[in-house]
Write a protein that holds these residues in place. Structure first.
Motif, PDB file in Angstrom:
ATOM      1  N   ARG A 182       0.824  -1.209   0.000  1.00  0.00           N
ATOM      2  CA  ARG A 182       0.000   0.000   0.000  1.00  0.00           C
ATOM      3  C   ARG A 182       0.857   1.257   0.000  1.00  0.00           C
ATOM      4  NH1 ARG A 182      -5.354  -0.419   2.400  1.00  0.00           N
ATOM      5  NH2 ARG A 182      -5.310   1.834   2.254  1.00  0.00           N
ATOM      6  N   ILE A 183       1.948   1.254   0.764  1.00  0.00           N
ATOM      7  CA  ILE A 183       2.845   2.409   0.791  1.00  0.00           C
ATOM      8  C   ILE A 183       3.489   2.599  -0.579  1.00  0.00           C
ATOM      9  CG2 ILE A 183       4.974   3.318   1.787  1.00  0.00           C
ATOM     10  CD1 ILE A 183       4.173   1.872   4.380  1.00  0.00           C
ATOM     11  N   ALA A 184       3.908   1.512  -1.192  1.00  0.00           N
ATOM     12  CA  ALA A 184       4.535   1.590  -2.511  1.00  0.00           C
ATOM     13  C   ALA A 184       3.547   2.086  -3.556  1.00  0.00           C
ATOM     14  CB  ALA A 184       5.087   0.229  -2.907  1.00  0.00           C
ATOM     15  N   ASP A 185       2.305   1.635  -3.490  1.00  0.00           N
ATOM     16  CA  ASP A 185       1.290   2.112  -4.434  1.00  0.00           C
ATOM     17  C   ASP A 185       1.023   3.599  -4.249  1.00  0.00           C
ATOM     18  OD1 ASP A 185       1.057  -0.388  -5.521  1.00  0.00           O
ATOM     19  OD2 ASP A 185      -0.755  -0.913  -4.385  1.00  0.00           O
ATOM     20  N   ARG A 186       1.035   4.044  -3.025  1.00  0.00           N
ATOM     21  CA  ARG A 186       0.768   5.458  -2.731  1.00  0.00           C
ATOM     22  C   ARG A 186       1.848   6.363  -3.314  1.00  0.00           C
ATOM     23  NH1 ARG A 186      -3.041   8.896  -0.336  1.00  0.00           N
ATOM     24  NH2 ARG A 186      -3.600   7.187   1.021  1.00  0.00           N
ATOM     25  N   PHE A 187       3.114   5.936  -3.186  1.00  0.00           N
ATOM     26  CA  PHE A 187       4.230   6.767  -3.653  1.00  0.00           C
ATOM     27  C   PHE A 187       4.705   6.417  -5.052  1.00  0.00           C
ATOM     28  CE2 PHE A 187       4.854   7.102   1.026  1.00  0.00           C
ATOM     29  CZ  PHE A 187       4.568   8.454   1.109  1.00  0.00           C
ATOM     30  N   GLY A 188       4.111   5.410  -5.671  1.00  0.00           N
ATOM     31  CA  GLY A 188       4.504   5.033  -7.023  1.00  0.00           C
ATOM     32  C   GLY A 188       5.862   4.349  -7.080  1.00  0.00           C
ATOM     33  N   MET A 189       6.166   3.551  -6.060  1.00  0.00           N
ATOM     34  CA  MET A 189       7.454   2.852  -5.976  1.00  0.00           C
ATOM     35  C   MET A 189       7.215   1.357  -6.102  1.00  0.00           C
ATOM     36  SD  MET A 189       8.803   4.905  -2.643  1.00  0.00           S
ATOM     37  CE  MET A 189      10.263   3.939  -2.442  1.00  0.00           C
ATOM     38  N   ARG A 190       8.311   0.623  -6.153  1.00  0.00           N
ATOM     39  CA  ARG A 190       8.214  -0.829  -6.124  1.00  0.00           C
ATOM     40  C   ARG A 190       8.124  -1.286  -4.672  1.00  0.00           C
ATOM     41  NH1 ARG A 190      12.625  -3.461  -9.736  1.00  0.00           N
ATOM     42  NH2 ARG A 190      11.063  -5.086  -9.927  1.00  0.00           N
ATOM     43  N   ALA A 191       7.324  -2.301  -4.436  1.00  0.00           N
ATOM     44  CA  ALA A 191       7.120  -2.802  -3.073  1.00  0.00           C
ATOM     45  C   ALA A 191       8.395  -3.417  -2.512  1.00  0.00           C
ATOM     46  CB  ALA A 191       5.987  -3.816  -3.048  1.00  0.00           C
ATOM     47  N   LYS A 192       9.200  -4.002  -3.364  1.00  0.00           N
ATOM     48  CA  LYS A 192      10.446  -4.618  -2.903  1.00  0.00           C
ATOM     49  C   LYS A 192      11.378  -3.570  -2.298  1.00  0.00           C
ATOM     50  CE  LYS A 192      14.206  -7.501  -4.547  1.00  0.00           C
ATOM     51  NZ  LYS A 192      14.794  -8.173  -5.688  1.00  0.00           N
ATOM     52  N   LEU A 193      11.415  -2.389  -2.889  1.00  0.00           N
ATOM     53  CA  LEU A 193      12.251  -1.310  -2.361  1.00  0.00           C
ATOM     54  C   LEU A 193      11.760  -0.846  -0.994  1.00  0.00           C
ATOM     55  CD1 LEU A 193      14.553   0.716  -2.910  1.00  0.00           C
ATOM     56  CD2 LEU A 193      12.843   2.202  -3.924  1.00  0.00           C
ATOM     57  N   VAL A 194      10.462  -0.785  -0.819  1.00  0.00           N
ATOM     58  CA  VAL A 194       9.905  -0.374   0.477  1.00  0.00           C
ATOM     59  C   VAL A 194      10.202  -1.430   1.540  1.00  0.00           C
ATOM     60  CG1 VAL A 194       7.779   0.200   1.700  1.00  0.00           C
ATOM     61  CG2 VAL A 194       8.110   1.004  -0.627  1.00  0.00           C
ATOM     62  N   ARG A 195      10.065  -2.703   1.187  1.00  0.00           N
ATOM     63  CA  ARG A 195      10.355  -3.779   2.145  1.00  0.00           C
ATOM     64  C   ARG A 195      11.808  -3.761   2.591  1.00  0.00           C
ATOM     65  NH1 ARG A 195       7.672  -7.543  -1.704  1.00  0.00           N
ATOM     66  NH2 ARG A 195       5.486  -7.224  -1.274  1.00  0.00           N
ATOM     67  N   THR A 196      12.723  -3.640   1.642  1.00  0.00           N
ATOM     68  CA  THR A 196      14.145  -3.621   2.016  1.00  0.00           C
ATOM     69  C   THR A 196      14.486  -2.368   2.806  1.00  0.00           C
ATOM     70  OG1 THR A 196      14.706  -2.695  -0.151  1.00  0.00           O
ATOM     71  CG2 THR A 196      14.925  -5.071   0.119  1.00  0.00           C
ATOM     72  N   SER A 197      13.818  -1.263   2.524  1.00  0.00           N
ATOM     73  CA  SER A 197      14.054  -0.049   3.302  1.00  0.00           C
ATOM     74  C   SER A 197      13.639  -0.245   4.759  1.00  0.00           C
ATOM     75  CB  SER A 197      13.286   1.127   2.706  1.00  0.00           C
ATOM     76  OG  SER A 197      13.712   1.381   1.405  1.00  0.00           O
ATOM     77  N   PHE A 198      12.497  -0.902   4.985  1.00  0.00           N
ATOM     78  CA  PHE A 198      12.070  -1.189   6.351  1.00  0.00           C
ATOM     79  C   PHE A 198      13.038  -2.141   7.047  1.00  0.00           C
ATOM     80  CE2 PHE A 198       7.674   0.290   5.432  1.00  0.00           C
ATOM     81  CZ  PHE A 198       7.585   1.149   6.510  1.00  0.00           C
ATOM     82  N   ILE A 199      13.558  -3.102   6.327  1.00  0.00           N
ATOM     83  CA  ILE A 199      14.520  -4.036   6.923  1.00  0.00           C
ATOM     84  C   ILE A 199      15.787  -3.311   7.327  1.00  0.00           C
ATOM     85  CG2 ILE A 199      16.015  -6.005   6.421  1.00  0.00           C
ATOM     86  CD1 ILE A 199      13.689  -7.097   4.685  1.00  0.00           C
ATOM     87  N   TYR A 200      16.323  -2.490   6.436  1.00  0.00           N
ATOM     88  CA  TYR A 200      17.540  -1.733   6.756  1.00  0.00           C
ATOM     89  C   TYR A 200      17.292  -0.744   7.883  1.00  0.00           C
ATOM     90  CZ  TYR A 200      19.658  -3.578   2.503  1.00  0.00           C
ATOM     91  OH  TYR A 200      20.166  -4.393   1.536  1.00  0.00           O
ATOM     92  N   LEU A 201      16.147  -0.088   7.871  1.00  0.00           N
ATOM     93  CA  LEU A 201      15.823   0.864   8.926  1.00  0.00           C
ATOM     94  C   LEU A 201      15.720   0.166  10.278  1.00  0.00           C
ATOM     95  CD1 LEU A 201      15.015   3.841   9.486  1.00  0.00           C
ATOM     96  CD2 LEU A 201      12.650   3.107   9.189  1.00  0.00           C
ATOM     97  N   THR A 202      15.194  -1.041  10.288  1.00  0.00           N
ATOM     98  CA  THR A 202      15.083  -1.789  11.536  1.00  0.00           C
ATOM     99  C   THR A 202      16.455  -2.149  12.096  1.00  0.00           C
ATOM    100  OG1 THR A 202      12.962  -2.685  10.856  1.00  0.00           O
ATOM    101  CG2 THR A 202      14.110  -3.855  12.597  1.00  0.00           C
ATOM    102  N   PHE A 203      17.359  -2.588  11.229  1.00  0.00           N
ATOM    103  CA  PHE A 203      18.700  -2.950  11.704  1.00  0.00           C
ATOM    104  C   PHE A 203      19.503  -1.732  12.132  1.00  0.00           C
ATOM    105  CE2 PHE A 203      18.153  -6.951   9.192  1.00  0.00           C
ATOM    106  CZ  PHE A 203      18.205  -7.786  10.289  1.00  0.00           C
TER     107      PHE A 203
END
Length: 75
Positions: free
Chosen positions: A21-42
């Motif tokens: 949903r976040i990726a659709d809102r910003f017009g990005m790929r969902a894979k990029l959003v997922r990896t960003s959350f993973i990196y942000l968590t670490f």
């Protein structure tokens, strides 16, 4: 072991929806959003996960308040 895979499948089906949903809102790929959350968590030691849970909660509330109506007569 089968129980573990059922839990994993459940979280994969329902947990990735927030990133989609976040990726659709910003017009990005969902894979990029997922990896960003993973990196942000670490990097921030758990802040990314807390942010993810907050966004999941916010999307759930938004979906329950705003329902999509197909026409004016659905009121």
């Amino acid at each position: 072991m089968k129980f573990f895979y059922k839990i994993l499948l459940y979280f994969q089906k329902h947990g990735y929806y927030v990133c989609q949903r976040i990726a659709d809102r910003f017009g990005m790929r969902a894979k990029l959003v997922r990896t960003s959350f993973i990196y942000l968590t670490f990097v921030t030691l758990g802040f990314g996960f807390a942010l993810y849970l907050f966004l999941a909660f916010w999307i759930k509330i938004k979906d329950s308040l705003y329902t999509k109506r197909s026409s004016v007569f659905d009121l």
